[in-house]
Structure formats: C-alpha cells, structure tokens
Scaffold this motif. Structure first.
Motif, mmCIF file in Angstrom:
data_model
loop_
_atom_site.group_PDB
_atom_site.id
_atom_site.type_symbol
_atom_site.label_atom_id
_atom_site.label_comp_id
_atom_site.label_asym_id
_atom_site.label_seq_id
_atom_site.Cartn_x
_atom_site.Cartn_y
_atom_site.Cartn_z
ATOM 1 N N THR A 128 5.601 -3.208 -8.108
ATOM 2 C CA THR A 128 6.194 -3.016 -6.779
ATOM 3 C C THR A 128 7.381 -2.068 -6.814
ATOM 4 O OG1 THR A 128 7.795 -4.839 -6.942
ATOM 5 C CG2 THR A 128 5.553 -5.382 -6.216
ATOM 6 N N GLY A 129 7.907 -1.789 -8.025
ATOM 7 C CA GLY A 129 9.078 -0.932 -8.143
ATOM 8 C C GLY A 129 8.707 0.483 -8.545
ATOM 9 N N LEU A 130 9.720 1.220 -9.020
ATOM 10 C CA LEU A 130 9.524 2.635 -9.339
ATOM 11 C C LEU A 130 9.597 2.934 -10.826
ATOM 12 C CD1 LEU A 130 11.671 4.280 -6.524
ATOM 13 C CD2 LEU A 130 9.223 3.848 -6.550
ATOM 14 N N ASP A 131 10.078 1.993 -11.639
ATOM 15 C CA ASP A 131 10.227 2.250 -13.070
ATOM 16 C C ASP A 131 8.914 1.925 -13.764
ATOM 17 O OD1 ASP A 131 10.987 2.561 -15.659
ATOM 18 O OD2 ASP A 131 12.256 0.788 -15.749
ATOM 19 N N ARG A 133 8.397 1.299 7.776
ATOM 20 C CA ARG A 133 9.286 0.227 8.228
ATOM 21 C C ARG A 133 8.961 -1.079 7.514
ATOM 22 N NH1 ARG A 133 8.275 0.602 13.207
ATOM 23 N NH2 ARG A 133 6.725 -1.058 13.369
ATOM 24 N N LEU A 134 7.686 -1.396 7.431
ATOM 25 C CA LEU A 134 7.282 -2.645 6.794
ATOM 26 C C LEU A 134 7.546 -2.605 5.295
ATOM 27 C CD1 LEU A 134 5.999 -5.351 7.477
ATOM 28 C CD2 LEU A 134 3.757 -4.352 7.049
ATOM 29 N N ALA A 135 7.286 -1.463 4.651
ATOM 30 C CA ALA A 135 7.509 -1.340 3.207
ATOM 31 C C ALA A 135 8.986 -1.481 2.872
ATOM 32 C CB ALA A 135 6.978 0.003 2.704
ATOM 33 N N ALA A 136 9.856 -0.892 3.690
ATOM 34 C CA ALA A 136 11.296 -1.003 3.434
ATOM 35 C C ALA A 136 11.762 -2.436 3.617
ATOM 36 C CB ALA A 136 12.060 -0.072 4.364
ATOM 37 N N ASP A 137 11.221 -3.125 4.608
ATOM 38 C CA ASP A 137 11.641 -4.506 4.871
ATOM 39 C C ASP A 137 11.275 -5.451 3.742
ATOM 40 O OD1 ASP A 137 12.738 -3.815 7.250
ATOM 41 O OD2 ASP A 137 11.070 -4.493 8.488
ATOM 42 N N THR A 189 9.109 -0.593 -2.928
ATOM 43 C CA THR A 189 9.693 0.731 -3.171
ATOM 44 C C THR A 189 8.652 1.769 -3.563
ATOM 45 O OG1 THR A 189 10.247 -0.036 -5.392
ATOM 46 C CG2 THR A 189 11.986 -0.131 -3.742
ATOM 47 N N TRP A 190 7.609 1.361 -4.274
ATOM 48 C CA TRP A 190 6.568 2.324 -4.636
ATOM 49 C C TRP A 190 5.848 2.818 -3.387
ATOM 50 C CZ3 TRP A 190 4.552 5.881 -7.401
ATOM 51 C CH2 TRP A 190 3.188 6.190 -7.325
#
Length: 960
Positions: free
Chosen positions: A457-460, A629-633, A637-638
């Motif tokens: 779910t993250g960027l690393d 909007r939904l992804a930020a909430d 982050t990916w």
C-alpha cells in the motif's frame, strides 16, 4: 590584552550570533510580514535553532509566538507538533471573542485551551471531511489570534499528518500568520520537507534559508565570542575549522572542553594543533559531555542519562521515574542538570538535550548493564502512558535485549501505523523485526505476510522486496506461506525499473504455490491478466483474464471482489472492450472498511488510466477526482502516485499546459524510484519539450519511457515513447530516424495486439513512412488499425484512424478527401477534448485548402496560431506563422504588437527559453522559423533586458 576570568566550564554558546547576519536579517524581516512562510534547512548542529532563539528573544511586536517541535522518536500520531504549538495560545484566546463552530474540532485534542473553544461538532463519519474540518479549525484558531509567529522545528521527524496540516496552512494561510519550519534535508523522507515540493500561493511571502557551516573567519569570530577574547590567532581558527568542519555546535563543544583557552590567543599552527588534540572532539564528543556530567551531582547525572535513554524530550516526572531519582530530590537534580547545560527545557515542562549529538554523547557514557537497566525502566514507565508510545516501547525493548517485548510492541506499533495510513513507519518496524536473527520461527510467517500486505500500500518497494527475497530462502518461513510472500514480492517488483519480467515470473510461481489459497491466487491471476505490463501478447493474456473472471464470479469476499474488479475493468477498458462503461454500476459508491476503500480507489484510478489511454478523457477526469480523493482518505499512497501520473498525462491531452512542466517535474522528484509512474511523467515532459522545439531535452525524456526496453516497460507508455521519438525526429525533418522509432513502436503494438493503443503512434508512423516513400507500409498500417478497432471502444484511436486516412489522401493528391478526413479527425479530437491534436488536424486541413480556398485556409491557420499560443506550443505556433507569411497573411506574435520596455516580448521569451536550454542561434531559427539574423537581434535584446553578459549565464529560472 588582559584576559578575562573564565569559568573552568566556559560559556556554553556564543553570546552573539556569528556568521548569520544575512540569514537573520532575512528571517526577521520576513517574520514581520503576514502572511509569510520561512523554510530553514541545514545539517545537525549548524545553527537553525539558534536563529530561531535569536528571533524569539527579540521584539516580535504584536505577534504571539507559538512554538512546537517534532520528536526524533515519534509515534504515528498526526499533527503533534502543531498541536503542541497551539497550547501556547491560551493567553491570547482568553481575550478573543467567540470562535466559529469549526474551531471546536480542536477541543478534544487540546484540553489545555478547550475552555476557550466551541464545543466539538458532531462526527461526520467521513475521515476526509473530518480531517479537513480539523485543518480548518486550526486555521480558524490561528486566524483569531491576531498576528502569529508559528514555529515548527525539526520537521525531518514530523509525522505525515503534521506535514499535511502545514501544507494546508501554508497553501492558504490566515492573513495574520507567519510560519517558520526548520529541518535537515538529509533526514527528510524523499528530501522534501512537506512531503512534496511546496510552492507558495500568490500573495504569500516565502523564503528558503539555507544555513551552512561557518567559514574560517566566522569560526575565528565565534571562538573569540565564546572564549571572551578580543583576538584568537588565525592559525588556531584554521585548525579549529579543520577539526570541526565549521559546525557551530561542535565548535562550541570543543571550546567548552578546551583545557587551556588562553593558549588560543597567540597560538601558532603547531600550538593550535596541540591545543585541539588535547580535546577528543568532535570525533569523541562524548568525552566533552562526560566532563559536564562529572561536574553534576549524582542525581542530576542520572537524570541526564535517563533523558539520553528516552531519546525524546520528557516531563520531569518521567525522567524521575526512569532515572530512579525520588520526587523530593527531583527538582534540585533537574536544576543542576539545567544549570550545568547538560539538559535544556525543550518546551514547557519537557526536558531534553540541546542537540541529538549531545544526547548520543551522554548515551555513550553508559556501560552496557547500565543502558540495559535504564531501557528496562523506560519500558516500565512508558507502558503506563496512555496511549502507549509503542514505537518508543519497541525501541527500548530492542535495546534492552527483550526480544519478546520488542516483538510485542514492534508489531503493535506497525499495526497502529498501518491503521493511520503510515505505511513507511509500519514497514520499517516490520523489517527490523524480521531482520532479527533470533526471532522465533513461529512469528516469521505472520510478520512476513504483514510486511507484504502493508508494503504493497506504500511507496517503498526496494527494501521490502530485498527482505522478502531473503525470507524466501529462510528456513524459518513455512512452506504454507511462501506463495503469499512470493506474491507480494512480485507485486512490489512491478514498480521497479527493469524488474517487470522478474515480477511476472515471481507472481506466476506464487500462483502455483497458492493452490490452497484461491483468494490470493486470484490476485496474482488478475495482475498477470493486465495487458500493459511487458510484451506478453493480448492473446496470451486472455486466458488469465478469463480465469480472473471465474475467480470474481465465485468470490464472496467483498474486498477481494473489488480488487478483482479493479484489475478486470481497468484492463478491459485499456483494450477497448465496449462493455466496460456499462458495467461501472457494478462498483459500489460507498464501502465500509479501509481495505474496501483502497480497492474502490484502485478501481476508479485504474479505470481513469484506461479511459485516458483510449481517449475517454472527460470520463477519466471524473474517475480521477473520485479515485484520488478516496485514495488519499484511506492512505493508499501507491494508488495516489499512479493517479497523479495519470492526471499529468490527462492534462497534456486536454491542453492544461500552464504549469504542467513544473507540476510534472515535482512529481518526478517525488516518485523517481517508481518506474511505472516515472515513465509516464517522462512521457509528458518529452511531449512538452517537442512542442517547445527543445529536441535534445525531448529525446532525453522519451528514452526514459521504456521505448528501448518494452519487455520491461508499461506497454502503452513505451509505444507512446516511440511515437514521441519519431515525432521529435519528424519535427527536425529527419524522416529516416523517425521511421526507425515508428517501426519500433509499431512492433510493440503489433506484438501486444492492443490496437486501442494506436492513437498516438499511428498518425506519426504514417507521416514518417510517407515522408520516405514507404507508401505501402503506411497503407498497411491504416488497414491494420481499421481492422484492429472493429468492435473496440477507443475514441482516441478512432480519431487517429481518420487522421491517418487524411495523410494518405493528402499524399495521393486527393485534397477534397484529405480535408474531409482531417475535419472528421479534428471534430473527434475536439470532442475528447484534445485541443492540441485538434489544432494539428485543422492546420493540415488548412494546408490542403491553400490551393483551392486560400481565404478559408488563412483563417484556419490564423486560428491555429491562437490555439497553439494559448497552449504554449511554441514550435507549432511559429510554424503556422511561417505558413501565413508564405501566403501573405502574416500574424503577429501573441498579445499583439506593443512596446514591452524592459520586459521580454512573447517572441523574446521564446528565444530566451531556447537560449537557456543551450540552443544555438541557427537551431533557434529552425525551431521558430526565423532567420538567424532575426534570432541574433532577439538574443541581444534578451541578454540586455535580463542584465546578463552572455547566454551561458542565462538560467531557466530567470524566465519564470
């Protein structure tokens, strides 16, 4: 001179600010303005906090100072530093009229000032809306205080919530706010203090102060001020600078421990070296701190050691509990530690070290058993705090060697971080646990799965991928979970450059291992069915698509079903499946869990990407708004990263070019290591460069799209990259090289068999083939495209087909048919809307009309000059002006003809940009369709107006 008497422990710091006059003057002047933002960056110990202290010690006028700091050992608790600062608003709030209801959102978080706030508003039930309300509440309170100086120090340790809140405040600050943040860029995640590049809005004064180490002369002045001497020898100053690298904190600590300060006055080089060699600083800074500790009573030393072990500033009671200093002696011991300049009051009622180096120095004075003992006491004390500081508890457990406790607290800290959307903290903690060689085997499976799930779910992707690979060879990992770990590793590999082939192989192996877990196998199947990864032909992917459909039909789990739909609908829209748009109602509008939110966000953003690639541009815009909007909430982050790249590409298509290059550059800085994102951003930057006539820059960007390594690329991006390279060469009249690029792009398109992606490559390839006489190849391509689009829903490719037919008709001398096809293509492009592509069709239509209806042709060309100018398509506007001049219908540069004084005219600005990019006069003449003599005259005026002596001094920043 007569030397002043000096205490054996000379003054801790300089009584005057040295070497910072310019920075302090800027800071003081900007801090007095409202609204204003000051970013202060510099390495540890360089003097950022001293600048702030000097400012706060001076006359701030009517402004109230509110100060907060980010702790190095922090919990994933959002907004902490800003809330800490707001506690200082009590006095000013008491004298203010009632606040609006939105300020009540702060009441539960700030009991210290809650009596002056409205009651908390009722819950909304929407995390995004509640967060926005909280942010508005902070701005409301700050705006009600009158002039405010908000200071947040050590932003490199900030949680994501604090960064987001500060960006919100700085992007639309109250008119009475001046904000200052300090940070170390080298310790900031991604090098961006606010999470992404910050640009101040209009009307907000913004200054970046870079605080650097002192030069030799400033080191000399600093030494004189600290030692209380009128003169310190140049040799001593030079050696001190060499020894300390000019870092003020280290200089101060070195001088404090200097055994013969008087010797610095007349010291020659050898004497200076001997003086400094007598102090084990800065390499052995802990020795200097040991001297300070030795001067303290035992109880004060124990407090300092407890503070060093705790790491973060702590209240006196906690220091006493960890150190074992009883309450009756605590106050006196703390006063001794403060008077001895070992501990400092970091903020109201909390005590720590002036600098992390000082803390580490004290920590290093502890022997192993003493450190372990204090870490154990810290665990006992912090375990009683509510909410429990899990990150700190995990750290203390690790340092105390309590593996079971470390596992317990570390896993709980990772879970909490994941719950609040802080994937970076969660994955970092899980990786530390999994790297522990003594971690019992029964925990490895669970933690490895969590790491894969959260990292996805993250960027690393880099470190988790490497660790998961090692775990696959670890005997502690059970056979039953290897397939799941392998699956998550494959999903992470998809994000890295040059890893797509390995990723597909890993996912396929994982599916074979997941026979007992059809739910997980379904995720892998859905990924392998995606048409845009690598060179696998669509025909080979269709069985995976069918298999994913079966999994979805049989799936009872709502989150998994959404996940499968996200992949399926996005993939099918990419290939032009005409049934997809009618199936959008299968996606729910509202979901219950965070996991379902992430999958729904993926679905909207995947569909937006497919809509963008095939030409449903209005739909893409709507889907992106919902998906982002939904992804930020929900902290996906990916998903946010891929959606922002899609937005950049959509802005290119729809003509929203103002500021697009700058926005895309900032995104690329943030997502450089994520190849699927970076390659699409490079495509946008390359396209903008061609439209400006910046050939070399365009080539550089297009080579980063995967055009030369399609097996490791995102297919439609690689095809568009080949189209961009061919377009770039055609623009320079190099048709042979354009054909080579077009052939490469068409080879990818034919291999994939996804003709819905032909919208960008086909018209350019046809133009290149016709330019070198490959008429049969051009006709074959058009026939293939027409056949490939039968039964497909691909508006962009349909418009391109009409454009290709126009090129064929024009080449055959059939002007009437060419005009009809170009007009059809232009109408289709305009409907998407794709104004740049539509303008290109109108321009070609005009050229076909020149011989039969010159008036209509001239009117069309004149309109396209305006269209290109509005977009910023320098090269295209210049070409249309050139055509107009050829038929006697010249059109002046945009904004008409007038005197520009010392400002650059539009044409001069175009020349200036190309000059700054390193173009020669002849190259600029070719780009802008001018004579070299005219360019020479423009260039001379540019240099004169900008006040630079030569073109080599001209910078792009000078033109913004």
């Amino acid at each position: 001179m007569t030397r002043k008497a000096i205490d054996p422990l000379i003054r801790t710091s300089s009584p005057v600010l040295v070497g910072r006059d310019e920075q302090f003057a800027s800071l003081r002047s900007v801090a007095a303005l409202h609204p204003a933002v000051v970013l202060i960056e510099g390495e540890a110990g360089v003097g950022k906090s001293r600048l702030i202290a000097e400012l706060l010690a001076g006359d701030l006028g009517p402004a109230v100072p509110l100060v907060g700091a980010c702790a190095q050992v922090g919990e994933p608790f959002p907004y902490g530093a800003v809330l800490e600062a707001l506690r200082g608003a009590r006095g000013r709030l008491a004298a203010r009229p009632p606040l609006s209801p939105v300020a009540g959102a702060l009441a539960p978080l700030l009991p210290e000032i809650a009596e002056f706030l409205p009651p908390p508003p009722p819950p909304i039930g929407d995390p995004r809306a509640e967060r926005h309300r909280l942010f508005r509440g902070v701005r409301e309170v700050l705006g009600a205080l009158g002039p405010v100086l908000l200071v947040v120090e050590d932003l490199q340790w900030a949680d994501d919530g604090t960064r987001q809140l500060l960006r919100f405040l700085m992007s639309e600050p109250p008119s009475t706010l001046a904000a200052i943040v300090t940070y170390r860029r080298e310790d900031v995640p991604g090098g961006l203090p606010l999470g992404t590049a910050y640009r101040p809005p209009t009307g907000v004064v913004s200054v970046l102060l870079e605080v650097v180490p002192l030069k030799v002369e400033d080191v000399r002045r600093l030494a004189e001020a600290i030692l209380g001497e009128d003169s310190v020898s140049a040799e001593f100053a030079a050696k001190l600078h060499e020894r300390t690298a000019g870092i003020p904190f280290v200089i101060e600590e070195t001088l404090r421990a200097l055994r013969n300060p008087a010797g610095a006055v007349h010291a020659d080089g050898a004497t200076a070296r001997r003086l400094l060699d007598s102090v084990e600083v800065p390499v052995l800074l802990r020795d200097a701190m040991a001297e300070r500790l030795a001067a303290l009573p035992t109880a004060a030393t124990r407090l300092a050691q407890a503070a060093a072990v705790l790491g973060a500033a702590a209240p006196a009671e906690l220091l006493g509990e960890v150190s074992g200093v009883p309450e009756p002696r605590l106050r006196a011991a703390l006063n001794h530690a403060l008077a001895g300049h070992v501990l400092y009051e970091v903020d109201g009622g909390r005590y720590g070290f002036r600098h992390s180096l000082a803390r580490q120095a004290v920590y290093d004075t502890l022997g192993g058993p003493d450190r372990t003992h204090l870490h154990n006491r810290a665990i006992d004390a912090l375990d009683q705090v509510e909410p429990r500081p899990l990150v700190q508890l995990a750290e203390h457990s690790a340092r105390a060697g309590r593996i079971a406790a470390w596992l317990h607290y570390g896993e709980a800290a990772a879970d909490r971080a994941a719950e609040v959307g802080d994937a970076a903290t969660a994955t970092s903690m899980l990786q530390r646990l999994l790297r522990e060689p003594t971690l019992p085997a029964e925990h490895v499976d669970r933690l490895a799965i969590k790491l894969g799930q959260i990292a996805h779910t993250g960027l690393d992707q880099r470190d988790p991928t490497e660790l998961l690979e090692r775990l696959l060879g670890d005997s502690r990992l059970s056979t039953s979970v290897r397939g799941e770990v392998r699956l998550y590793r494959g999903l992470l590999l998809l994000r890295g450059a040059g890893r797509l082939g390995e990723a597909r192989s890993e996912i396929e192996r994982a599916i074979g291992d997941l026979t007992e877990r059809p739910d997980l196998a379904a995720k892998g199947v859905a990924v392998l069915a995606m048409p845009y990864v690598g060179l696998a032909p669509l025909a080979e992917l269709e069985p995976w698509l069918a298999r994913a459909d079966r999994y979805r039909d049989e799936c009872a789990d709502s989150e998994l079903r959404l996940s499968l739909l996200a992949n399926e609908l996005g993939s099918k829209l990419h290939v032009g499946d005409p049934t997809v748009l009618s199936r959008l109602r299968q996606l729910p509008e509202v979901v219950e869990t965070v996991g379902e939110q992430r999958q729904l966000a993926r679905a909207w953003c995947n569909l937006a990407d497919g809509a963008n690639a095939t030409g449903h541009l209005r739909l893409a815009s709507e889907l992106l708004r919902s998906g982002l909007r939904l992804a930020a909430d929900c902290g996906a982050t990916w998903v946010v990263s891929t959606a922002r790249a899609t937005q950049s590409r959509l802005d290119w298509f729809t003509g929203k070019w103002t500021g697009l290059a700058e926005r895309t550059h900032r995104l690329l800085e943030e997502y450089r290591d994520l190849f699927p994102v970076a390659s699409e951003l490079a495509l946008v930057l390359g396209s903008l460069a061609v439209a400006r006539g910046e050939w070399a820059e365009a080539t550089s960007w297009f080579t980063e799209t995967g055009a030369f390594a399609p097996e490791e690329a995102i297919s439609q991006v690689a095809i568009a990259g080949c189209a961009g390279l061919a377009w770039n060469h055609l623009s320079q009249d190099d048709a042979e090289r354009a054909c080579a690029d077009a052939d490469r792009g068409m080879a990818i398109l034919r291999t994939k068999g996804v003709w819905a992606w032909g919208g960008e490559i086909a018209p350019i390839a046809v133009g290149a083939y016709l330019a070198v006489g490959r008429v049969a190849d051009a006709e074959a391509l058009v026939a293939e495209l027409a056949e490939g689009l039968v039964g497909r829903d691909a508006p962009l490719a349909e418009a391109a087909l009409a454009a290709c037919r126009g090129r064929l008709a024009e080449h055959a001398g059939e002007s009437a048919d060419a005009v009809r096809h170009y007009r059809d293509a232009g109408t289709r492009y305009a409907a998407l809307p794709a104004p740049y592509l539509a303008a290109g069709m109108a321009e070609r239509e005009a050229l076909c009309l020149l011989s039969t209806d010159a008036d209509a042709a001239t009117a069309l060309l004149s309109a396209q000059v305006d269209a290109y100018d509005a977009l910023g398509a320098t090269r295209d506007a210049a070409r249309c002006r050139h055509h107009l001049r050829g038929v006697g219908g010249g059109k002046p540069s945009r904004r008409g003809r007038r005197g520009y004084g010392n400002e650059l005219s539009p044409r001069e600005l175009e020349v200036a940009r190309l000059l700054a990019g390193g173009h020669t006069n002849r190259e600029i003449a070719e780009v802008l369709f001018l004579s070299p003599r005219t360019v020479e005259q423009h260039a001379a005026r540019v240099l004169r107006k900008l006040g630079v002596g030569s073109r080599t001094q001209l910078q792009v920043e000078d033109l913004t």
